[in-house]
Design a protein around this motif. Structure first.
Motif, PDB file in Angstrom:
ATOM      1  N   VAL A 183      76.426  77.959  34.262  1.00  0.00           N
ATOM      2  CA  VAL A 183      76.143  79.371  34.502  1.00  0.00           C
ATOM      3  C   VAL A 183      75.151  79.529  35.651  1.00  0.00           C
ATOM      4  O   VAL A 183      75.283  80.414  36.502  1.00  0.00           O
ATOM      5  CB  VAL A 183      75.603  80.030  33.214  1.00  0.00           C
ATOM      6  N   GLU A 184      74.180  78.650  35.700  1.00  0.00           N
ATOM      7  CA  GLU A 184      73.166  78.682  36.753  1.00  0.00           C
ATOM      8  C   GLU A 184      73.797  78.525  38.138  1.00  0.00           C
ATOM      9  O   GLU A 184      73.388  79.189  39.098  1.00  0.00           O
ATOM     10  CB  GLU A 184      72.153  77.565  36.504  1.00  0.00           C
ATOM     11  N   GLU A 185      74.805  77.658  38.247  1.00  0.00           N
ATOM     12  CA  GLU A 185      75.468  77.443  39.541  1.00  0.00           C
ATOM     13  C   GLU A 185      76.158  78.715  40.006  1.00  0.00           C
ATOM     14  O   GLU A 185      76.146  79.044  41.196  1.00  0.00           O
ATOM     15  CB  GLU A 185      76.472  76.289  39.430  1.00  0.00           C
ATOM     16  N   GLY A 186      76.797  79.447  39.085  1.00  0.00           N
ATOM     17  CA  GLY A 186      77.273  80.783  39.371  1.00  0.00           C
ATOM     18  C   GLY A 186      78.670  80.923  39.946  1.00  0.00           C
ATOM     19  O   GLY A 186      79.149  82.049  40.101  1.00  0.00           O
ATOM     20  N   GLY A 187      79.348  79.821  40.240  1.00  0.00           N
ATOM     21  CA  GLY A 187      80.648  79.924  40.871  1.00  0.00           C
ATOM     22  C   GLY A 187      81.837  79.645  39.975  1.00  0.00           C
ATOM     23  O   GLY A 187      82.983  79.638  40.443  1.00  0.00           O
TER      24      GLY A 187
ATOM     25  N   ILE B 253      74.817  88.267  31.951  1.00  0.00           N
ATOM     26  CA  ILE B 253      75.826  87.395  32.555  1.00  0.00           C
ATOM     27  C   ILE B 253      77.069  87.353  31.672  1.00  0.00           C
ATOM     28  O   ILE B 253      76.981  87.173  30.450  1.00  0.00           O
ATOM     29  CB  ILE B 253      75.272  85.965  32.757  1.00  0.00           C
TER      30      ILE B 253
ATOM     31  N   GLN C  64      74.272  75.887  30.432  1.00  0.00           N
ATOM     32  CA  GLN C  64      73.214  76.531  31.204  1.00  0.00           C
ATOM     33  C   GLN C  64      73.340  76.178  32.687  1.00  0.00           C
ATOM     34  O   GLN C  64      73.205  77.048  33.558  1.00  0.00           O
ATOM     35  CB  GLN C  64      71.841  76.091  30.688  1.00  0.00           C
TER      36      GLN C  64
ATOM     37  N   TYR D 176      76.706  69.587  41.136  1.00  0.00           N
ATOM     38  CA  TYR D 176      76.879  70.006  42.527  1.00  0.00           C
ATOM     39  C   TYR D 176      77.659  68.975  43.332  1.00  0.00           C
ATOM     40  O   TYR D 176      78.461  69.343  44.213  1.00  0.00           O
ATOM     41  CB  TYR D 176      75.517  70.288  43.161  1.00  0.00           C
TER      42      TYR D 176
ATOM     43  N   HIS E 144      80.142  85.170  30.874  1.00  0.00           N
ATOM     44  CA  HIS E 144      80.652  83.812  31.076  1.00  0.00           C
ATOM     45  C   HIS E 144      81.747  83.533  30.059  1.00  0.00           C
ATOM     46  O   HIS E 144      81.532  83.642  28.849  1.00  0.00           O
ATOM     47  CB  HIS E 144      79.536  82.777  30.942  1.00  0.00           C
TER      48      HIS E 144
END
Length: 307
Positions: free
Chosen positions: A179-183, A206, A176, A148, A208
């Motif tokens: 992918v979790e962050e999503g952007g 998902i 993981q 982040y 990816h």
């Protein structure tokens, strides 16, 4: 023994029937260049690390200095940020070939002049993490925090968030967390194919994308176990291109080329890349692209709603 139990690795991929890539203008090959910008984010006690960097410099197997600065290693890295990055960017600007920047956020933050240049000319930015360190044994929480932070810093310095991710020295948790962050549209923490593919080690709902990177078509091979001079590097790149171009008559592939400011940016090596650019520029049916170009093409042509 026949193995039937589940296995988290995909050993088959596209097999002997690769997907038709459908590159723009029916190109036989997509050629994509990456410039790793890492200088100023490597292991160093100035950055709160326990010891100095030991990876990817002119020194052969340097010893880590525990609790001390390694001024020679620091100086070798500084060459990349002071000189090498500009030499490489100018070369590709001359040939009008796009480059994706694998940008380590801490490194970019320490060179605002470069950040301003990358923003001005709208370079494709792929996050290379917050630090240029090995994340294998770093806690998941710290790795998440660094992910982040990298987005925040790159947005602040360059004016846009990265849409691609490449740690390099990644961990079992890296994909993981991405992918979790999503952007992110894709990550490149893989070396297992000549074509992009959609990851199978993520939740089934998902999509990816993975755009594999390279460690062989890469200036990191300069050294005792690889290329000793620029002709070897040029010939290896040329042979790789020729093989993939020939295969492109039936099944077009992608060629990734990796560069580092402090390595290829030296005068004795840059001419190999100049010769290679001159060579590949002589072909008409080649798609020179950024990594983001590849991601958008693959998602638009082979995403969930396209297959």
């Amino acid at each position: 023994m026949i193995y039937k139990e589940s296995y988290p690795r995909d050993m088959i991929g596209y097999g002997n029937n690769p997907i038709q890539a459908k590159w723009p203008n029916k190109a036989k090959i997509a050629v994509q260049f990456v410039l790793n910008y890492e200088e100023g984010s490597e292991n160093c006690i100035l950055h709160g690390d326990e010891a100095s960097e030991v990876f990817l410099s002119e020194m052969n197997n340097p010893k880590a200095f525990i609790g001390q600065r390694h001024k020679s290693i620091e100086s070798l890295y500084e060459y990349g940020s002071r000189v090498g990055v500009w030499r490489i960017l100018e070369l590709f600007k001359e040939y009008q070939i796009p480059v994706t920047i694998f940008a380590v956020a801490m490194a970019v933050a320490r060179n605002p002049k470069l950040a301003e240049y990358l923003a001005k000319y709208d370079y494709d930015i792929c996050s290379h993490g917050y630090r240029w360190i090995n994340y294998q044994n770093i806690s998941k929480d710290i790795e998440r925090d660094h992910l982040y932070k990298s987005i925040e810093v790159l947005e602040k310095m360059i004016g846009k968030r990265p849409l691609g991710w490449y740690t390099g020295r990644d961990s079992e948790n890296t994909r993981q967390l991405v992918v979790e962050e999503g952007g992110f549209l894709y990550d490149s923490d893989a070396y297992n194919d000549d074509l992009p593919y959609f990851a199978t080690d993520v939740p089934k709902d998902i999509q990816h994308l993975v755009i594999p990177y390279t460690m062989d078509n890469n200036d990191m091979r300069f050294g005792p176990s690889g290329f000793n001079h620029s002709d070897q590097f040029f010939n290896y790149l040329k042979d790789s291109f020729d093989a993939l171009y020939l295969e492109g008559n039936k099944t077009p592939k992608m060629m990734s080329v990796g560069m580092h400011c402090r390595i290829l940016g030296k005068p004795g090596r840059i001419m190999a890349m100049r010769r290679f650019l001159e060579y590949v520029r002589s072909f008409d049916d080649v798609w020179f692209c950024s990594r983001l170009d590849v991601a958008n093409h693959w998602i638009n042509n082979f995403g969930k709603n396209k297959r």
